[in-house]
Design an enzyme around this catalytic site. Structure first.
Site, PDB file in Angstrom:
ATOM      1  CG  LEU A  34     -30.795 -38.165   7.959  1.00 34.47           C
ATOM      2  CD1 LEU A  34     -32.091 -38.563   7.268  1.00 34.47           C
ATOM      3  CD2 LEU A  34     -30.863 -36.728   8.450  1.00 34.47           C
ATOM      4  CB  THR A  35     -27.535 -39.013  14.240  1.00 38.69           C
ATOM      5  OG1 THR A  35     -26.187 -39.082  13.805  1.00 38.69           O
ATOM      6  CG2 THR A  35     -27.646 -39.450  15.684  1.00 38.69           C
ATOM      7  CD  GLN A  45     -21.557 -39.073   8.412  1.00 38.41           C
ATOM      8  OE1 GLN A  45     -22.379 -39.179   9.325  1.00 38.41           O
ATOM      9  NE2 GLN A  45     -21.374 -37.948   7.748  1.00 38.41           N
ATOM     10  N   GLY A  59     -16.216 -35.467   8.204  1.00 40.03           N
ATOM     11  CA  GLY A  59     -15.335 -34.334   8.506  1.00 40.03           C
ATOM     12  C   GLY A  59     -16.128 -33.056   8.672  1.00 40.03           C
ATOM     13  CB  ALA A  60     -19.447 -32.234   8.154  1.00 38.38           C
ATOM     14  CE1 TYR A  81     -20.920 -34.085  16.833  1.00 33.63           C
ATOM     15  CE2 TYR A  81     -21.471 -34.031  14.502  1.00 33.63           C
ATOM     16  CZ  TYR A  81     -21.855 -33.963  15.826  1.00 33.63           C
ATOM     17  OH  TYR A  81     -23.177 -33.766  16.160  1.00 33.63           O
ATOM     18  N   GLY A 126     -30.601 -27.940   3.162  1.00 33.65           N
ATOM     19  CA  GLY A 126     -31.711 -27.039   2.874  1.00 33.65           C
ATOM     20  C   GLY A 126     -32.276 -27.144   1.476  1.00 33.65           C
TER      21      GLY A 126
HETATM   22  C1  LIG Z   1     -32.136 -35.892  12.549  1.00 35.44           C
HETATM   23  C2  LIG Z   1     -30.846 -35.464  11.899  1.00 35.44           C
HETATM   24  C3  LIG Z   1     -29.726 -36.244  12.076  1.00 35.44           C
HETATM   25  C4  LIG Z   1     -28.521 -35.911  11.424  1.00 35.44           C
HETATM   26  N1  LIG Z   1     -27.446 -36.732  11.538  1.00 35.44           N
HETATM   27  C5  LIG Z   1     -26.342 -36.519  10.803  1.00 35.44           C
HETATM   28  C6  LIG Z   1     -25.287 -37.464  10.785  1.00 35.44           C
HETATM   29  O1  LIG Z   1     -25.354 -38.527  11.407  1.00 35.44           O
HETATM   30  N2  LIG Z   1     -24.187 -37.163  10.049  1.00 35.44           N
HETATM   31  C7  LIG Z   1     -24.083 -36.011   9.325  1.00 35.44           C
HETATM   32  O2  LIG Z   1     -23.069 -35.784   8.662  1.00 35.44           O
HETATM   33  N3  LIG Z   1     -25.092 -35.118   9.303  1.00 35.44           N
HETATM   34  C8  LIG Z   1     -26.222 -35.357  10.000  1.00 35.44           C
HETATM   35  N4  LIG Z   1     -27.267 -34.486   9.920  1.00 35.44           N
HETATM   36  C9  LIG Z   1     -27.220 -33.403   8.929  1.00 35.44           C
HETATM   37  C10 LIG Z   1     -27.905 -33.869   7.624  1.00 35.44           C
HETATM   38  O3  LIG Z   1     -27.173 -34.917   7.002  1.00 35.44           O
HETATM   39  C11 LIG Z   1     -28.039 -32.711   6.621  1.00 35.44           C
HETATM   40  O4  LIG Z   1     -26.777 -32.213   6.279  1.00 35.44           O
HETATM   41  C12 LIG Z   1     -28.903 -31.596   7.213  1.00 35.44           C
HETATM   42  O5  LIG Z   1     -30.101 -32.110   7.755  1.00 35.44           O
HETATM   43  C13 LIG Z   1     -29.239 -30.547   6.176  1.00 35.44           C
HETATM   44  O6  LIG Z   1     -29.897 -31.146   5.090  1.00 35.44           O
HETATM   45  P1  LIG Z   1     -31.505 -31.065   4.926  1.00 35.44           P
HETATM   46  O7  LIG Z   1     -31.847 -29.614   4.843  1.00 35.44           O
HETATM   47  O8  LIG Z   1     -31.760 -31.822   3.628  1.00 35.44           O
HETATM   48  O9  LIG Z   1     -32.135 -31.736   6.107  1.00 35.44           O
HETATM   49  C14 LIG Z   1     -28.460 -34.757  10.599  1.00 35.44           C
HETATM   50  C15 LIG Z   1     -29.591 -33.962  10.475  1.00 35.44           C
HETATM   51  C16 LIG Z   1     -30.781 -34.304  11.097  1.00 35.44           C
HETATM   52  C17 LIG Z   1     -31.995 -33.452  10.880  1.00 35.44           C
END
Ligand SMILES: Cc1cc2nc3c(=O)[nH]c(=O)nc-3n(C[C@H](O)[C@H](O)[C@H](O)COP(=O)(O)O)c2cc1C
Length: 382
Positions: free
Chosen positions: A47-48, A121, A194-195, A198, A315
């Site tokens: 999570l960024t 990551q 790889g998602a 990017y 999700g």
């Molecule tokens: C605030 C935020 C930051 C995120 N940053 C990244 C990240 O740094 N790298 C990544 O692969 N996905 C990132 N994602 C995607 C999440 O890892 C995740 O795949 C996405 O939120 C869906 O899962 P969830 O429904 O459990 O939130 C981010 C999502 C959110 C909401």
């Protein structure tokens, strides 16, 4: 796929001989991922949070990650830049220089002190960037010179420069060095990002990759760059410390593919050759059908083709996660927004406690506390 077969359905089993009731929560069952004996299957998704000023991880991240750490739980750190061309957003951390490595150390230590397992990551945004984030205000780099449409997500993305064929090994090398740095910082391993549209994803997807050299055209050619990175990173730190994240079905940042099923399957099979620890795949966006959320594309073929640990994300709530584990759809489930807002998410899932709601407006603000470390824990009665 290790301990996945030990997963059992969420049942309320009442022993014949006693009146006691025990409930098994599949997400809270142990799982062996390579050399790691995980105590449960609730993974902290990357999570960024945009709170790493000047690309340096900050002390406030110690508390943030430590709050979310469980003993023998699996935690993936936020996307972390592999080089000075890897950024496209404010205040994201890097791991390409000494100062960054040193800044990560106390954060990693804090997770280890609580017994957590912590992967970094590794990230390069490619064309999802602007001149202001690039060294000397140069153009962002990508597989293509086609930019993301300015205005997408409210940002005036700058037109990228397509990498020359002979420059590509240098970028692969940045991932290799970043992996080495992550291990030096104390991380237990790395996840190659790889998602989500990017750089690595840009190469894989035929809507973004318009190259005519050996890195473009056929599926095999488009996957060459990602697999060269995997090979380099595996050679540097060992396959048991490497995972990869993919989102074949997503078209985020205009990086969609005309045949995501084939792409996902090809990558799963190709990754088997490197025997990496895990494959982490994001579900396609859920769609609402007759008031019920359904996933239009199943990850099952990818999961079945891959020999290592399989992590699903995207999700999931408690019920979906339990179902995914119980039905052997995934070995582990990664949670993003719910974990962001619930530092004690595994505990809450264990006892089926109510969840804090996440506040989207504070996801990416630079505040070191608000929306970051101020989400409350469950109040446990004394
Ligand atoms: C605030 C935020 C930051 C995120 N940053 C990244 C990240 O740094 N790298 C990544 O692969 N996905 C990132 N994602 C995607 C999440 O890892 C995740 O795949 C996405 O939120 C869906 O899962 P969830 O429904 O459990 O939130 C981010 C999502 C959110 C909401």
């Amino acid at each position: 796929m290790g301990g996945a077969t030990t997963a059992v359905a969420a049942v309320s089993a009442t022993a014949n001989t006693t009146a006691s009731t025990t409930t098994t929560v599949p997400l809270l069952t142990p799982y062996k991922m390579g050399k790691f004996n995980l105590s449960h299957r609730v993974v902290l998704a990357p999570l960024t949070r945009m709170r790493s000023f000047n690309n340096i991880p900050q002390p406030h991240a110690i508390k943030y990650y430590s709050q979310r750490t469980t003993k023998d739980g699996f935690h993936i750190a936020e996307a972390t830049g592999v080089s000075d061309t890897a950024q496209g957003y404010p205040n994201t951390p890097g791991i390409w220089n000494k100062e960054q490595i040193e800044a990560w150390k106390p954060i990693v230590n804090a997770v280890h002190e609580k017994g957590g397992i912590f992967f970094c990551q590794l990230w390069h945004v490619g064309r999802v960037s602007t001149y202001e984030y690039q060294p000397n205000g140069e153009a962002p780099i990508s597989c293509t010179s086609k930019g993301v449409t300015p205005g997408t997500d409210g940002v005036d993305w700058s037109p990228p420069r397509a990498l020359r064929t002979e420059e590509i090994p240098q970028i692969v090398n940045h991932f290799r060095l970043a992996a080495r740095n992550a291990i030096e910082a104390g991380f237990d391993g790395v996840e190659i990002h790889g998602a989500n549209g990017y750089l690595v994803d840009q190469f894989m997807k035929d809507h973004a990759n318009d190259r005519t050299d050996q890195y473009g055209g056929s599926l095999e050619n488009r996957c060459r760059f990602p697999l060269e990175i995997v090979e380099a990173v595996v050679n540097e730190i060992g396959s048991e410390r490497v995972g990869m994240r993919l989102s074949p079905f997503a078209a985020y940042m205009e990086a969609g593919d005309s045949n995501p099923e084939a792409l996902g399957l090809y990558m799963a099979k190709a990754l088997n050759k490197f025997q990496i620890l895990y494959l982490h795949v994001i579900e396609p966006r859920m769609i609402k059908l007759n008031d019920k959320y359904e996933t239009p594309h199943s990850l099952l073929p990818i999961r079945s083709a891959f020999n290592g640990t399989f992590i699903a994300a995207g999700g999931y709530d408690r019920d979906d996660g339990n179902k995914a584990i119980a039905e052997n759809y995934a070995d582990l489930v990664a949670y993003g927004r719910l974990f962001l807002a619930n530092p004690d998410l595994p505990k809450r899932f264990e006892i089926n406690a109510p969840l804090n709601k996440y506040n989207r407006s504070t996801f990416y603000i630079p505040d070191p506390v608000v929306g970051y470390t101020d989400y409350p824990f469950l109040e446990v009665p004394a």
